[in-house]
Scaffold this motif. Sequence first.
Motif, mmCIF file in Angstrom:
data_model
loop_
_atom_site.group_PDB
_atom_site.id
_atom_site.type_symbol
_atom_site.label_atom_id
_atom_site.label_comp_id
_atom_site.label_asym_id
_atom_site.label_seq_id
_atom_site.Cartn_x
_atom_site.Cartn_y
_atom_site.Cartn_z
ATOM 1 N N ALA A 12 102.768 -22.797 -42.065
ATOM 2 C CA ALA A 12 102.281 -22.028 -41.165
ATOM 3 C C ALA A 12 102.448 -22.597 -40.136
ATOM 4 C CB ALA A 12 101.287 -21.302 -41.853
ATOM 5 N N PHE A 13 101.638 -23.545 -39.341
ATOM 6 C CA PHE A 13 101.683 -23.911 -38.126
ATOM 7 C C PHE A 13 102.450 -24.942 -37.511
ATOM 8 C CE2 PHE A 13 101.291 -27.666 -35.810
ATOM 9 C CZ PHE A 13 100.597 -27.179 -34.453
ATOM 10 N N GLU A 38 99.444 -11.794 -27.957
ATOM 11 C CA GLU A 38 99.056 -12.374 -29.240
ATOM 12 C C GLU A 38 98.872 -11.361 -30.152
ATOM 13 O OE1 GLU A 38 94.941 -14.099 -30.005
ATOM 14 O OE2 GLU A 38 96.005 -15.722 -28.200
ATOM 15 N N ARG A 39 97.879 -10.686 -30.811
ATOM 16 C CA ARG A 39 98.249 -9.640 -31.401
ATOM 17 C C ARG A 39 99.408 -9.244 -32.517
ATOM 18 N NH1 ARG A 39 93.151 -6.051 -33.267
ATOM 19 N NH2 ARG A 39 92.833 -7.025 -30.872
ATOM 20 N N GLU A 40 100.423 -9.038 -31.456
ATOM 21 C CA GLU A 40 101.801 -8.067 -31.764
ATOM 22 C C GLU A 40 102.525 -9.759 -32.462
ATOM 23 O OE1 GLU A 40 105.620 -6.590 -29.906
ATOM 24 O OE2 GLU A 40 104.084 -6.490 -28.969
ATOM 25 N N LEU A 41 102.412 -10.838 -31.510
ATOM 26 C CA LEU A 41 103.135 -12.211 -32.326
ATOM 27 C C LEU A 41 102.119 -12.718 -33.555
ATOM 28 C CD1 LEU A 41 105.502 -13.517 -31.619
ATOM 29 C CD2 LEU A 41 104.011 -15.094 -30.109
ATOM 30 N N ALA A 42 100.940 -12.152 -33.570
ATOM 31 C CA ALA A 42 100.378 -13.268 -35.387
ATOM 32 C C ALA A 42 101.019 -12.097 -35.995
ATOM 33 C CB ALA A 42 98.788 -13.028 -34.717
ATOM 34 N N VAL A 43 100.776 -10.649 -35.997
ATOM 35 C CA VAL A 43 101.341 -9.531 -37.088
ATOM 36 C C VAL A 43 102.960 -9.460 -37.619
ATOM 37 C CG1 VAL A 43 101.992 -7.665 -37.388
ATOM 38 C CG2 VAL A 43 99.638 -7.926 -36.182
ATOM 39 N N ARG A 44 103.477 -10.128 -36.295
ATOM 40 C CA ARG A 44 105.469 -10.267 -36.551
ATOM 41 C C ARG A 44 105.189 -11.673 -37.614
ATOM 42 N NH1 ARG A 44 109.722 -8.535 -33.623
ATOM 43 N NH2 ARG A 44 108.564 -7.391 -31.957
ATOM 44 N N LEU A 45 105.000 -13.210 -37.064
ATOM 45 C CA LEU A 45 105.419 -13.951 -37.623
ATOM 46 C C LEU A 45 104.499 -14.091 -39.089
ATOM 47 C CD1 LEU A 45 105.014 -16.619 -34.581
ATOM 48 C CD2 LEU A 45 105.891 -15.860 -35.431
ATOM 49 N N GLY A 46 102.959 -13.092 -39.461
ATOM 50 C CA GLY A 46 102.437 -13.090 -40.756
ATOM 51 C C GLY A 46 101.592 -14.325 -40.424
ATOM 52 N N ILE A 47 100.770 -14.488 -39.362
ATOM 53 C CA ILE A 47 99.895 -15.300 -39.400
ATOM 54 C C ILE A 47 99.025 -14.943 -38.993
ATOM 55 C CG2 ILE A 47 101.747 -16.933 -39.216
ATOM 56 C CD1 ILE A 47 101.183 -17.717 -36.611
ATOM 57 N N VAL A 50 94.490 -17.568 -34.962
ATOM 58 C CA VAL A 50 93.666 -19.050 -34.872
ATOM 59 C C VAL A 50 95.312 -19.261 -35.047
ATOM 60 C CG1 VAL A 50 92.843 -20.632 -35.786
ATOM 61 C CG2 VAL A 50 91.478 -18.597 -35.516
ATOM 62 N N THR A 51 96.005 -19.669 -36.250
ATOM 63 C CA THR A 51 97.167 -20.267 -36.319
ATOM 64 C C THR A 51 97.854 -20.326 -34.792
ATOM 65 O OG1 THR A 51 97.213 -20.519 -38.271
ATOM 66 C CG2 THR A 51 99.403 -20.761 -37.637
ATOM 67 N N LEU A 52 98.146 -18.989 -34.914
ATOM 68 C CA LEU A 52 99.360 -18.962 -33.216
ATOM 69 C C LEU A 52 98.047 -19.475 -32.425
ATOM 70 C CD1 LEU A 52 101.657 -17.318 -32.162
ATOM 71 C CD2 LEU A 52 99.803 -15.387 -31.637
ATOM 72 N N ARG A 53 97.142 -19.753 -32.099
ATOM 73 C CA ARG A 53 96.957 -20.248 -30.740
ATOM 74 C C ARG A 53 97.446 -21.693 -30.682
ATOM 75 N NH1 ARG A 53 91.446 -16.171 -31.685
ATOM 76 N NH2 ARG A 53 92.173 -14.926 -29.924
ATOM 77 N N GLU A 54 96.925 -22.336 -31.854
ATOM 78 C CA GLU A 54 97.226 -24.050 -31.561
ATOM 79 C C GLU A 54 98.560 -23.936 -32.045
ATOM 80 O OE1 GLU A 54 95.413 -24.482 -36.145
ATOM 81 O OE2 GLU A 54 93.752 -24.444 -35.838
ATOM 82 N N ALA A 55 99.165 -23.598 -31.911
ATOM 83 C CA ALA A 55 101.238 -23.365 -32.013
ATOM 84 C C ALA A 55 101.397 -23.301 -30.624
ATOM 85 C CB ALA A 55 102.146 -22.387 -32.768
ATOM 86 N N ILE A 56 100.658 -22.227 -29.738
ATOM 87 C CA ILE A 56 100.987 -21.951 -28.769
ATOM 88 C C ILE A 56 100.636 -23.523 -27.892
ATOM 89 C CG2 ILE A 56 100.364 -20.848 -26.355
ATOM 90 C CD1 ILE A 56 100.168 -18.135 -28.388
ATOM 91 N N ARG A 57 99.350 -23.527 -28.319
ATOM 92 C CA ARG A 57 98.641 -24.657 -27.179
ATOM 93 C C ARG A 57 99.721 -26.023 -27.816
ATOM 94 N NH1 ARG A 57 94.754 -25.197 -29.992
ATOM 95 N NH2 ARG A 57 92.996 -23.759 -29.037
ATOM 96 N N ALA A 58 99.714 -26.419 -28.316
ATOM 97 C CA ALA A 58 100.571 -27.265 -29.003
ATOM 98 C C ALA A 58 102.258 -27.185 -28.184
ATOM 99 C CB ALA A 58 101.424 -27.849 -30.280
ATOM 100 N N LEU A 59 102.619 -26.279 -28.286
ATOM 101 C CA LEU A 59 103.879 -26.174 -26.953
ATOM 102 C C LEU A 59 103.700 -25.904 -25.526
ATOM 103 C CD1 LEU A 59 105.832 -23.503 -28.935
ATOM 104 C CD2 LEU A 59 106.206 -25.855 -28.636
ATOM 105 N N SER A 60 102.612 -25.788 -24.910
ATOM 106 C CA SER A 60 101.571 -25.661 -23.753
ATOM 107 C C SER A 60 101.823 -26.980 -23.318
ATOM 108 C CB SER A 60 100.210 -25.157 -23.715
ATOM 109 O OG SER A 60 100.357 -24.784 -22.067
ATOM 110 N N ASP A 61 100.979 -28.095 -24.132
ATOM 111 C CA ASP A 61 101.019 -29.147 -24.099
ATOM 112 C C ASP A 61 102.322 -30.320 -23.933
ATOM 113 O OD1 ASP A 61 98.684 -28.997 -24.340
ATOM 114 O OD2 ASP A 61 97.709 -29.967 -26.569
#
Length: 234
Positions: A12-13, A38-47, A50-61
């Motif tokens: 998932a990540f 975030e809420r809409e994107l998590a539903v769209r991606l089916g995740i 928490v996983t979404l925030r981790e992915a966004i943090r990685a792309l931010s870094d």
Amino acid sequence: MTVLRPVRAGNAFEETVERLLQAIKLGVVPPGGKLPPERELAVRLGISRVTLREAIRALSDAGYLDVRRGRYGGAFVTYRPPEPDAGTARQAVNAMGPGELADALTFRLAVESGAAQVLAASELDAAKRELLLRRLDELNAAGLDDYRRLDTAFHLSIAELTGSGLLAAACADARSRVSDLLNAIPMLQVNLDHAAVQHRAIVDAILAGDPEAAGRAVAEHLEGTAALLRGFLA
């Protein structure tokens, strides 16, 4: 927004990062634009969020996103494609290898020609016709700094208008495989003028309900792009 489709649970990540990066690099979310809430994107991606925030943090870094807090906050795209450069294209091809490049170009030709044929054989209502023509008009009016993004939007809209999520995803994947190469090709006005004629031929064939002509028009256009790419790599 077909690229922001559900990911598989096993990775998932990693797949979330891939989906978001694809949306960023294809210009689905343009530079300076904000990802969906975030809420809409998590539903769209089916995740999970928490996983979404981790992915966004990685792309931010990694420098692709700027995360801002507060009422007007969100994840904003900071990535901008590099300036066109034939040397960059050669580096990208060397990283892929000639066999992988040929495979990517063949894959794109097959799925995009197929999408145009499917759409041309469909019953298009007024809204779909309007959207296709609007994408074409936006592309024709684009400046050099926004051309590639709107070119991508035009091509992907053909697949999305078929109503097939799998076909739209395949076309987005095919475009992603060559996006770095396309961005690296210097944009020549004579080529853009020729592409505009070819884009119009694609739209005309689709709106006329002629699958054979639509597939042929897409194939001619993509073969021209491949020839231009090979010319800059020679």
